[in-house]
Write a protein that holds these residues in place. Structure first.
Motif, PDB file in Angstrom:
ATOM      1  N   ILE A 180     121.475  40.189  68.419  1.00  0.00           N
ATOM      2  CA  ILE A 180     121.070  38.793  68.340  1.00  0.00           C
ATOM      3  C   ILE A 180     120.707  38.476  66.898  1.00  0.00           C
ATOM      4  CG2 ILE A 180     119.451  37.059  69.200  1.00  0.00           C
ATOM      5  CD1 ILE A 180     119.087  39.090  71.625  1.00  0.00           C
ATOM      6  N   PRO A 181     121.443  37.572  66.254  1.00  0.00           N
ATOM      7  CA  PRO A 181     121.143  37.241  64.857  1.00  0.00           C
ATOM      8  C   PRO A 181     119.990  36.248  64.755  1.00  0.00           C
ATOM      9  CG  PRO A 181     123.071  36.023  65.581  1.00  0.00           C
ATOM     10  CD  PRO A 181     122.664  36.920  66.726  1.00  0.00           C
ATOM     11  N   GLY A 182     119.242  36.359  63.678  1.00  0.00           N
ATOM     12  CA  GLY A 182     118.184  35.399  63.408  1.00  0.00           C
ATOM     13  C   GLY A 182     118.777  34.121  62.843  1.00  0.00           C
ATOM     14  N   ARG A 183     118.102  33.022  63.053  1.00  0.00           N
ATOM     15  CA  ARG A 183     118.571  31.734  62.529  1.00  0.00           C
ATOM     16  C   ARG A 183     117.634  31.259  61.432  1.00  0.00           C
ATOM     17  NH1 ARG A 183     119.404  27.669  67.238  1.00  0.00           N
ATOM     18  NH2 ARG A 183     117.530  28.593  68.096  1.00  0.00           N
ATOM     19  N   ARG A 184     118.101  30.319  60.686  1.00  0.00           N
ATOM     20  CA  ARG A 184     117.319  29.677  59.620  1.00  0.00           C
ATOM     21  C   ARG A 184     117.006  30.628  58.467  1.00  0.00           C
ATOM     22  NH1 ARG A 184     117.865  24.623  61.479  1.00  0.00           N
ATOM     23  NH2 ARG A 184     116.877  24.256  63.470  1.00  0.00           N
ATOM     24  N   GLY A 185     117.840  31.675  58.310  1.00  0.00           N
ATOM     25  CA  GLY A 185     117.611  32.627  57.227  1.00  0.00           C
ATOM     26  C   GLY A 185     118.372  32.230  55.990  1.00  0.00           C
ATOM     27  N   PRO A 186     118.346  33.012  54.979  1.00  0.00           N
ATOM     28  CA  PRO A 186     117.723  34.318  54.872  1.00  0.00           C
ATOM     29  C   PRO A 186     116.213  34.227  54.665  1.00  0.00           C
ATOM     30  CG  PRO A 186     118.841  33.796  52.821  1.00  0.00           C
ATOM     31  CD  PRO A 186     119.119  32.668  53.780  1.00  0.00           C
ATOM     32  N   PHE A 187     115.565  35.376  54.882  1.00  0.00           N
ATOM     33  CA  PHE A 187     114.118  35.482  54.787  1.00  0.00           C
ATOM     34  C   PHE A 187     113.750  36.561  53.776  1.00  0.00           C
ATOM     35  CE2 PHE A 187     115.252  34.615  59.245  1.00  0.00           C
ATOM     36  CZ  PHE A 187     114.582  33.424  59.463  1.00  0.00           C
ATOM     37  N   THR A 188     112.503  36.552  53.356  1.00  0.00           N
ATOM     38  CA  THR A 188     112.004  37.703  52.615  1.00  0.00           C
ATOM     39  C   THR A 188     111.936  38.865  53.593  1.00  0.00           C
ATOM     40  OG1 THR A 188     109.685  37.228  53.081  1.00  0.00           O
ATOM     41  CG2 THR A 188     110.609  36.278  51.056  1.00  0.00           C
ATOM     42  N   GLN A 189     111.910  40.090  53.081  1.00  0.00           N
ATOM     43  CA  GLN A 189     111.923  41.262  53.958  1.00  0.00           C
ATOM     44  C   GLN A 189     110.760  41.229  54.933  1.00  0.00           C
ATOM     45  OE1 GLN A 189     111.758  45.004  51.926  1.00  0.00           O
ATOM     46  NE2 GLN A 189     111.737  46.193  53.808  1.00  0.00           N
ATOM     47  N   ARG A 190     109.602  40.936  54.465  1.00  0.00           N
ATOM     48  CA  ARG A 190     108.404  40.918  55.316  1.00  0.00           C
ATOM     49  C   ARG A 190     108.522  39.872  56.423  1.00  0.00           C
ATOM     50  NH1 ARG A 190     102.560  40.646  52.404  1.00  0.00           N
ATOM     51  NH2 ARG A 190     101.295  41.125  54.204  1.00  0.00           N
ATOM     52  N   TRP A 191     108.983  38.684  56.057  1.00  0.00           N
ATOM     53  CA  TRP A 191     109.110  37.595  57.019  1.00  0.00           C
ATOM     54  C   TRP A 191     110.227  37.892  58.021  1.00  0.00           C
ATOM     55  CZ3 TRP A 191     105.892  34.139  58.525  1.00  0.00           C
ATOM     56  CH2 TRP A 191     106.308  33.021  59.223  1.00  0.00           C
ATOM     57  N   ALA A 192     111.303  38.519  57.569  1.00  0.00           N
ATOM     58  CA  ALA A 192     112.414  38.862  58.462  1.00  0.00           C
ATOM     59  C   ALA A 192     111.965  39.837  59.542  1.00  0.00           C
ATOM     60  CB  ALA A 192     113.575  39.441  57.658  1.00  0.00           C
ATOM     61  N   TYR A 193     111.223  40.886  59.154  1.00  0.00           N
ATOM     62  CA  TYR A 193     110.718  41.838  60.155  1.00  0.00           C
ATOM     63  C   TYR A 193     109.789  41.148  61.153  1.00  0.00           C
ATOM     64  CZ  TYR A 193     112.547  46.132  58.071  1.00  0.00           C
ATOM     65  OH  TYR A 193     113.365  47.138  57.619  1.00  0.00           O
ATOM     66  N   LEU A 194     108.897  40.325  60.671  1.00  0.00           N
ATOM     67  CA  LEU A 194     107.957  39.636  61.554  1.00  0.00           C
ATOM     68  C   LEU A 194     108.694  38.715  62.520  1.00  0.00           C
ATOM     69  CD1 LEU A 194     105.038  38.931  62.358  1.00  0.00           C
ATOM     70  CD2 LEU A 194     105.118  37.133  60.622  1.00  0.00           C
TER      71      LEU A 194
END
Length: 77
Positions: A45-59
């Motif tokens: 399942i891909p995340g939406r509204r990215g890209p994110f910082t590494q910390r925010w992506a994990y959260l």
């Protein structure tokens, strides 16, 4: 970069893909129990509204995975 987060007897597998300096897209998978009967075991399942910082992506991936598990098996009592 990968991480496995245990939650309510399931495993949430989080994967980050670097797309720019300090920015990543994220995906997650839910594994465990007898979830395969729904055909969702291992679905990426891909995340939406990215890209994110590494910390925010994990959260974000961890919270999305936990919400998906809660929908599948119901809220904790």
């Amino acid at each position: 970069m990968n991480r496995v987060v245990p939650y309510r007897g399931f495993e949430i597998h989080v994967a980050l893909a670097l797309v720019a300096e300090n920015m990543s897209n994220m995906t997650f998978q839910i594994m465990g129990h007898n979830i395969s009967r729904t055909g969702l075991d291992g679905a990426i399942i891909p995340g939406r509204r990215g890209p994110f910082t590494q910390r925010w992506a994990y959260l974000t991936a961890e919270i999305a995975g936990q919400d998906a598990v809660d929908v599948l098996i119901g809220p904790e009592v």
